[in-house]
Each structure stands twice: as structure tokens, then as C-alpha cells.
Design an enzyme around this catalytic site. Structure first.
Site, mmCIF file in Angstrom:
data_model
loop_
_atom_site.group_PDB
_atom_site.id
_atom_site.type_symbol
_atom_site.label_atom_id
_atom_site.label_comp_id
_atom_site.label_asym_id
_atom_site.label_seq_id
_atom_site.Cartn_x
_atom_site.Cartn_y
_atom_site.Cartn_z
ATOM 1 N N LYS A 27 -2.595 -1.492 -5.980
ATOM 2 C CA LYS A 27 -3.457 -0.794 -6.671
ATOM 3 C C LYS A 27 -3.656 0.047 -5.335
ATOM 4 O O LYS A 27 -3.916 1.376 -4.752
ATOM 5 C CB LYS A 27 -4.465 -1.050 -7.264
ATOM 6 C CG LYS A 27 -4.345 -1.217 -8.760
ATOM 7 C CD LYS A 27 -5.163 -1.310 -9.543
ATOM 8 C CE LYS A 27 -4.729 -1.448 -11.287
ATOM 9 N NZ LYS A 27 -5.770 -1.660 -11.965
ATOM 10 N N ASP A 83 -7.568 1.727 -14.657
ATOM 11 C CA ASP A 83 -6.634 1.000 -15.446
ATOM 12 C C ASP A 83 -5.908 0.954 -15.654
ATOM 13 O O ASP A 83 -5.289 2.134 -16.104
ATOM 14 C CB ASP A 83 -8.083 1.037 -16.795
ATOM 15 C CG ASP A 83 -7.933 0.105 -17.306
ATOM 16 O OD1 ASP A 83 -8.443 -1.884 -16.444
ATOM 17 O OD2 ASP A 83 -7.437 -0.578 -18.519
ATOM 18 N N PHE A 170 4.196 -3.877 -7.376
ATOM 19 C CA PHE A 170 3.586 -4.963 -7.611
ATOM 20 C C PHE A 170 3.605 -4.942 -9.155
ATOM 21 O O PHE A 170 4.209 -4.576 -9.673
ATOM 22 C CB PHE A 170 1.695 -4.813 -7.089
ATOM 23 C CG PHE A 170 1.409 -3.766 -7.767
ATOM 24 C CD1 PHE A 170 1.422 -2.630 -6.982
ATOM 25 C CD2 PHE A 170 0.501 -3.759 -8.892
ATOM 26 C CE1 PHE A 170 0.495 -1.852 -7.810
ATOM 27 C CE2 PHE A 170 -0.300 -2.587 -9.309
ATOM 28 C CZ PHE A 170 -0.205 -2.064 -8.725
ATOM 29 N N ARG A 199 0.543 6.047 -12.053
ATOM 30 C CA ARG A 199 -0.692 6.453 -10.985
ATOM 31 C C ARG A 199 -0.643 7.679 -10.312
ATOM 32 O O ARG A 199 -0.971 8.314 -9.978
ATOM 33 C CB ARG A 199 -0.210 5.613 -10.073
ATOM 34 C CG ARG A 199 -1.549 5.197 -9.111
ATOM 35 C CD ARG A 199 -2.271 3.789 -8.926
ATOM 36 N NE ARG A 199 -1.926 3.126 -9.779
ATOM 37 C CZ ARG A 199 -1.319 2.167 -9.852
ATOM 38 N NH1 ARG A 199 0.199 1.968 -9.406
ATOM 39 N NH2 ARG A 199 -1.489 1.379 -11.307
HETATM 40 P P1 ITT Z 1 -8.994 -3.913 -11.360
HETATM 41 O O1 ITT Z 1 -9.364 -3.673 -13.069
HETATM 42 O O2 ITT Z 1 -9.844 -4.205 -10.637
HETATM 43 O O3 ITT Z 1 -8.183 -2.378 -10.841
HETATM 44 P P2 ITT Z 1 -6.374 -5.169 -12.229
HETATM 45 O O4 ITT Z 1 -5.342 -5.760 -11.610
HETATM 46 O O5 ITT Z 1 -7.171 -6.460 -13.099
HETATM 47 O O6 ITT Z 1 -7.658 -4.974 -10.682
HETATM 48 P P3 ITT Z 1 -5.915 -3.412 -14.693
HETATM 49 O O7 ITT Z 1 -7.508 -4.375 -15.913
HETATM 50 O O8 ITT Z 1 -5.674 -2.495 -14.712
HETATM 51 O O9 ITT Z 1 -6.173 -3.484 -13.327
HETATM 52 O O10 ITT Z 1 -4.686 -4.794 -14.922
HETATM 53 C C1 ITT Z 1 -3.598 -3.741 -15.199
HETATM 54 C C2 ITT Z 1 -1.785 -4.198 -14.849
HETATM 55 O O11 ITT Z 1 -1.261 -3.686 -14.794
HETATM 56 C C3 ITT Z 1 -1.590 -4.885 -13.215
HETATM 57 O O12 ITT Z 1 -2.457 -6.242 -12.685
HETATM 58 C C4 ITT Z 1 -0.534 -4.871 -13.090
HETATM 59 O O13 ITT Z 1 -0.396 -5.612 -13.651
HETATM 60 C C5 ITT Z 1 0.161 -4.071 -14.354
HETATM 61 N N1 ITT Z 1 -0.428 -2.204 -13.808
HETATM 62 C C6 ITT Z 1 -0.313 -1.586 -13.686
HETATM 63 N N2 ITT Z 1 -0.265 -1.073 -12.513
HETATM 64 C C7 ITT Z 1 1.410 -1.519 -11.874
HETATM 65 C C8 ITT Z 1 2.588 -0.329 -11.034
HETATM 66 O O14 ITT Z 1 1.948 0.620 -10.744
HETATM 67 N N3 ITT Z 1 3.094 -1.438 -11.209
HETATM 68 C C9 ITT Z 1 3.142 -2.731 -12.194
HETATM 69 N N4 ITT Z 1 2.293 -3.552 -12.198
HETATM 70 C C10 ITT Z 1 1.512 -2.817 -12.848
#
Ligand code: ITT
Length: 214
Positions: A27, A83, A170, A199
Site C-alpha cells: 500500500k 482500509d 501484493f 484504491r
Molecule cells: P494497514 O492496516 O497497516 O494499512 P493491512 O495490510 O493490515 O495494512 P488492511 O487491514 O486494510 O491493511 O487489509 C487489507 C488487505 O486486503 C491487504 O492486506 C490485502 O491482503 C488486501 N488488499 C487490499 N487492497 C489490495 C490490493 O490492491 N491488491 C491485493 N490485495 C489487496
């Protein structure tokens, strides 16, 4: 309640310092790419050793607000949190806000994708053509140290594939094909993903409201 904060549409001036309030390196990279045209000085949560708040919200929006406000208050700077997650129709929207948690404490997305594929199989979802319907959602929240916030949501719809394809991006990117595309997000160059992603869609709304457009 967090979402009762009044939206303020407070503009971010060019040259301002901004915290990318996320501990997810994928991210951070995408937010830096999206913010690149705006001449902001972007610091990550890791640069500032910010603590990772517990995600106690029940929606993408409330979790984004909670993360952005926590970072803005500690860093005493405006902070942008994301999120996001993958919602699969045949799983009634799972993993949704639990998308990161499905990857376990070591954030193993190979395992998370395998679990997703297995749960879809148990519900008979792989018979859907071209694949089980799914969408990514992202809530982006820009918060200020005084508690003001603006939150924006973007979605991209598509379907899942198995096995996963591609090593770019990712998380669940290698399993997701957006409508109208043939490549998974894991096979796409970042610029192509940014043209259509959840996003990027949330970011376009934020830009219009707080960054003076493109
Ligand atoms: P932060 O809370 O620190 O931002 P996190 O990875 O825990 O990091 P989230 O709670 O928002 O963030 O979890 C979102 C998950 O959803 C992320 O870890 C990915 O597995 C998935 N995800 C979100 N956007 C994505 C994308 O563009 N491509 C692939 N997977 C995505």
C-alpha cells in the site's frame, strides 16, 4: 462514533508533509505512486515508527478513519490511511474487512489465497464462468491532528481465478481479474492497475475534494 466526524474537505497544500498511515509495504508503494504528482513529502508509518492500531471497526470506512486519526494525532501531521479488502459474492462478502487477518500473523498470502480458493470450492463457486464474482474495496481517510477527517470509498468489480497468476502487486492481486481485463492484478504493470483499481478510484475522489484535482 468515528464516522460522526464532520467532513471538512480541508485542502492539502502542495509541499505539505503527509503520513501514509499504513504498515503494508504494498500500500505504501501504491499510495506514493498515486501521490507523486502532488509534490507532497510522504512519510510512511514505518519511517515514523508509528504503532499499529487495532482494527476494531466493522466497516472499511470506520477502520480507515481509526487508522488515519491515530497516526495524525501521534505524528502531529495530516495522515492518509487505507482500509481495503476483497469481497467474494459466493462467500457473502468474506474475507472483506478480515482480508489481512486471513493471511495470519506472518501475512502469508499464499495461504490466504489457498483458504479463499478452498472456501469458494466448498460453496461450489468455481463453476461460475469466467470465475466467482468478487470486488476489491478501498476506503481512504485523510485525517488531521485536530480530529477533522474526510473519507472516500472506491470499488473495482471482477472475478477470481485459480491458480494465482503473476508476481506483481501484493495481497490477493494474483487471484483477481477486473471486468474487461484478461490479466490478473498480479500480472499487470502498476500503472495499469492504478488506472482502474479500487484504491485509485477512492484516490480520485480524495483528489477532487482535498488536492485540487489532478
Ligand atoms: P494497514 O492496516 O497497516 O494499512 P493491512 O495490510 O493490515 O495494512 P488492511 O487491514 O486494510 O491493511 O487489509 C487489507 C488487505 O486486503 C491487504 O492486506 C490485502 O491482503 C488486501 N488488499 C487490499 N487492497 C489490495 C490490493 O490492491 N491488491 C491485493 N490485495 C489487496
Amino acid at each position: 462514533m468515528l464516522s460522526s466526524h464532520t467532513p471538512n474537505r480541508r485542502p492539502l497544500e502542495r509541499g505539505a508533509r503527509l503520513v501514509a498511515a499504513t504498515h503494508n509495504a504494498g500500500k505504501v508503494a501504491e499510495l506514493r505512486d498515486l501521490l507523486a504528482p502532488y509534490s507532497l513529502s510522504v512519510l510512511s508509518a514505518a519511517d515514523l515508527s508509528l504503532p499499529e492500531p487495532e482494527e476494531t471497526g466493522t466497516s472499511f470506512t470506520t477502520n480507515a478513519e481509526l487508522k488515519a486519526l491515530a497516526a495524525a494525532k501521534v505524528a502531529e501531521l495530516p495522515a492518509l490511511a487505507d482500509d481495503s479488502g476483497l469481497e467474494v459474492e459466493v462467500l457473502d462478502g468474506a474475507p472483506g474487512i478480515y482480508s489481512a487477518r486471513w493471511a495470519g500473523p506472518t501475512r502469508n498470502f499464499g495461504l490466504a489465497m489457498r483458504r479463499l480458493a478452498d472456501e469458494v470450492r466448498e460453496r461450489g463457486g468455481w463453476s461460475e464462468q469466467p470465475g466467482p464474482r468478487a470486488n476489491f474495496t478501498a476506503a481512504l481517510c485523510l485525517a488531521w491532528p485536530d480530529g477533522a477527517i474526510d473519507t472516500f470509498e472506491g470499488k473495482v468489480f471482477g472475478h477470481l481465478v485459480w491458480p494465482p497468476r503473476g508476481d506483481k502487486g501484493f495481497g490477493y492481486d494474483p487471484m483477481f481479474v477486473a471486468d474487461g481485463q484478461t490479466l490478473t492484478f498480479g500480472e499487470m504493470e502498476p500503472a495499469r492497475k492504478h488506472a482502474i483499481s479500487h484504491r485509485a478510484r477512492a484516490f480520485a475522489l480524495l483528489c477532487r475534494a482535498c488536492l485540487g484535482g489532478a
